[in-house]
Design an enzyme around this catalytic site. Structure first.
Site, short mmCIF file in Angstrom:
data_model
loop_
_atom_site.label_atom_id
_atom_site.label_comp_id
_atom_site.label_asym_id
_atom_site.label_seq_id
_atom_site.Cartn_x
_atom_site.Cartn_y
_atom_site.Cartn_z
N LYS A 36 -32.12 -56.17 96.52
CA LYS A 36 -31.93 -55.04 97.15
C LYS A 36 -32.18 -53.83 96.25
O LYS A 36 -32.55 -52.49 96.64
CB LYS A 36 -30.43 -54.85 97.61
CG LYS A 36 -29.23 -54.77 96.77
CD LYS A 36 -27.90 -54.56 97.36
CE LYS A 36 -26.86 -54.72 95.98
NZ LYS A 36 -25.70 -54.40 96.65
N LYS A 38 -33.69 -53.74 91.81
CA LYS A 38 -34.98 -54.07 91.22
C LYS A 38 -34.71 -55.61 90.70
O LYS A 38 -33.37 -56.03 90.04
CB LYS A 38 -35.15 -53.23 89.93
CG LYS A 38 -35.48 -51.80 90.27
CD LYS A 38 -35.45 -50.92 89.07
CE LYS A 38 -35.67 -49.50 89.50
NZ LYS A 38 -36.02 -48.72 88.22
N THR A 42 -28.36 -57.01 87.01
CA THR A 42 -27.45 -56.09 86.22
C THR A 42 -27.78 -56.46 84.65
O THR A 42 -27.75 -55.34 84.05
CB THR A 42 -26.03 -56.80 86.32
OG1 THR A 42 -25.53 -56.32 87.66
CG2 THR A 42 -24.87 -56.20 85.59
N CYS A 43 -28.21 -57.51 84.31
CA CYS A 43 -28.57 -57.89 82.87
C CYS A 43 -29.52 -57.02 82.46
O CYS A 43 -29.35 -56.08 81.37
CB CYS A 43 -28.93 -59.36 82.58
SG CYS A 43 -29.44 -59.66 81.04
N GLY A 176 -9.34 -52.39 78.67
CA GLY A 176 -9.97 -53.87 78.62
C GLY A 176 -10.68 -53.93 77.13
O GLY A 176 -11.48 -53.53 76.70
N GLY A 177 -9.99 -55.02 76.36
CA GLY A 177 -10.50 -55.26 75.22
C GLY A 177 -11.38 -56.45 74.90
O GLY A 177 -11.34 -57.31 73.83
N ASP A 303 -23.22 -64.98 88.36
CA ASP A 303 -21.71 -64.45 88.30
C ASP A 303 -21.09 -64.58 89.48
O ASP A 303 -19.80 -64.49 89.68
CB ASP A 303 -21.84 -63.02 87.82
CG ASP A 303 -22.47 -62.63 86.64
OD1 ASP A 303 -22.63 -63.72 85.71
OD2 ASP A 303 -22.35 -61.47 86.29
N ALA A 316 -25.78 -63.98 81.22
CA ALA A 316 -27.34 -64.07 81.82
C ALA A 316 -27.81 -65.50 81.40
O ALA A 316 -28.40 -65.74 82.20
CB ALA A 316 -28.03 -62.95 81.07
N HIS A 441 -32.69 -69.52 51.36
CA HIS A 441 -31.77 -68.73 50.37
C HIS A 441 -32.52 -67.50 50.20
O HIS A 441 -34.00 -67.58 49.96
CB HIS A 441 -31.34 -69.32 49.29
CG HIS A 441 -30.50 -68.37 48.16
ND1 HIS A 441 -29.31 -68.07 48.62
CD2 HIS A 441 -30.99 -67.84 47.34
CE1 HIS A 441 -28.82 -67.05 47.56
NE2 HIS A 441 -29.91 -66.84 46.72
#
Length: 464
Positions: A36, A38, A42-43, A176-177, A303, A316, A441
């Protein structure tokens, strides 16, 4: 009304939906992808990509402020939110163009419009319908709120609104944390906003190992990010200059904005799922471990779902994996259920929090407290971390005399380390086996090696 026939009809073009479309087309299936908005969902447009672009802009701001630490004389003149948004939107646009090209290049038909399941295998969009041999539901999630907490998009906002702000707020309360709340708190602090996080549970990023949460909390204190833990929201009121938030304790907080970041809910209402026999619980489509719904030939990913009634990772890369699994299953290929504890998780704050596998508490519950062991390697012993001027640690959780079952890391850029940790956990590597590997390293990846040397009983750069 035209009825169009396809091997696979996918409702939702986000991470799970388009991954399934690409893989199914690759395997020779005719595919229609119905979205509906694009493709990318959401991601790409309102979540992962734009949020991380915002965080990177904040990192640049911090580097400019702190440049003298590295002997560089730079001047920080402030944040141009118009420029930040242009940069963010440019990243989104480039990715969207590339994704659209991929989809079209594989012969996948894209239908723009809001679809509804009107038959067990039929999705209707406007006056047209699309029927598949199989159907995948992938309609994703939305930003949730709390009962009685109305989002006005101006003073009380969600993450979607926050991404479109045309100015840097002077102050903000983040309700919200978890991952979303901590990421915006981090980015806004880098931009110069005074932030207070309100979290109902005892720690920030509460799904993480407690050691990771405490490391992040210490880092946020150093950055002057305030937070109230074990604090529950009661109400919000408008003031002349912003909002006043009242907690159940009676304490009040005032700021320019309230960002509501209390999680994401499934997009399933009004889409015909239950009417067609698909089992839905609390809005989530219920699947088995192979992502099959209660209707034969109808699958669900991303989701939107709960797997066997258990909490589901809204990530995602989980959607990608689930879309591929379903596409291959439909094509008749052998597939294995996803091992969700073995999926990497990252909070892209400053510092980053990255983990894979079981926390110490979960491992103790699964294997017994007497049957696990843990070690923590402080990044102060890592040369690359010293160069980057970051603090943090690598914590390993292992079965006694057995494999590593959890890796938990805090520090700047440590999200890039979690892929190796994923291999260690998912291939059930023994500490002694990882200790034999030679890490380059100076890199932060050495911290993974050093932690395993410590767990194998032969520490190198570790202070007693």
């Amino acid at each position: 009304m035209a009825d169009n026939q396809f091997d696979l009809v996918i409702l939702g073009g986000g991470s799970g939906g388009y991954a399934a479309a690409l893989r199914a087309a690759e395997l020779g299936k005719s595919v229609v992808l119905i979205e509906k908005d694009k493709v990318g969902g959401t991601c790409l447009h309102r979540g992962c990509i734009p949020t991380k672009a915002l965080l990177h802009a904040g990192e640049i701001a911090d580097q400019a402020r702190e440049s003298s630490t590295f002997g560089v004389n730079a001047t920080f003149e402030g944040i141009d939110m118009g420029g930040v948004r242009k940069y963010k939107d440019g990243v989104i646009g480039k990715n969207h163009k590339g994704l659209t090209g991929l989809i079209k290049g594989r012969g996948i038909e894209i239908v723009e419009g809001e679809g509804k399941l009107v038959g067990p295998k039929t999705v209707q969009v406007g006056s047209d319908s699309y029927t598949g041999t199989d159907v995948i539901l992938a309609t994703g999630s939305y930003s949730r709120s709390l009962p009685g907490l109305d989002i006005d998009g101006q003073r009380v906002i969600t993450s979607e609104h926050a991404l479109e702000l045309d100015h840097v707020p002077d102050s903000a309360i983040v309700l919200g944390g978890g991952v979303i709340g901590c990421e915006f708190a981090s980015a806004w602090t880098s931009f110069g906003t005074k932030v207070t996080i309100v979290e109902a549970l005892p720690h920030l990023v509460p799904v993480e190992d407690e050691a990771n949460s405490k490391q992040l909390e210490r880092a946020f204190r150093r950055r002057k990010i305030d937070f109230k833990l074990g604090a529950r929201f009661s109400k919000v009121e408008n003031t002349d200059s912003g909002v006043k938030v009242t907690l159940e304790s009676g304490d009040t907080l005032e700021a320019e904005l309230l960002l509501v970041a209390v999680g994401r809910g499934p997009v399933s209402a009004g889409l015909g799922y239950e009417e067609q026999g698909v089992t839905v619980e609390r809005g989530f489509v219920v699947t088995d471990e192979y992502l099959r719904t209660s209707v034969d030939g109808v699958y669900a990913v991303g989701d939107l779902i709960t797997v066997k009634g258990e909490p589901h990772l809204q990530l995602a890369h989980v959607g990608f994996a689930e879309g591929i699994l379903v596409a291959e299953q439909i094509a008749g290929l052998p597939v294995a259920p996803i091992d969700y504890p073995g999926v990497p998780r990252i909070t892209y704050s400053q510092p980053e929090v990255a983990s894979v596998g079981y926390s110490e508490a979960d491992a103790a519950e699964k294997y017994g407290a007497d049957n696990i062991t843990t070690v923590t390697y402080d990044l102060s012993g890592n040369g690359r971390s010293a160069i980057l001027n970051t603090k943090g640690a690598v914590k390993l959780v292992a079965q006694k005399d057995g494999p590593v079952v959890g890796v938990h890391i805090v520090g700047d850029r440590v999200g890039e380390l979690i892929a190796e940790a994923q291999l260690i956990v998912n291939w059930e590597a023994l500490p002694s086996e990882v200790a034999q590997l030679v890490h380059p390293h100076p890199t932060q990846s050495e911290a993974i090696g050093e932690a395993h040397l410590l767990l194998a009983g032969k520490p190198l750069h570790v202070h007693e």
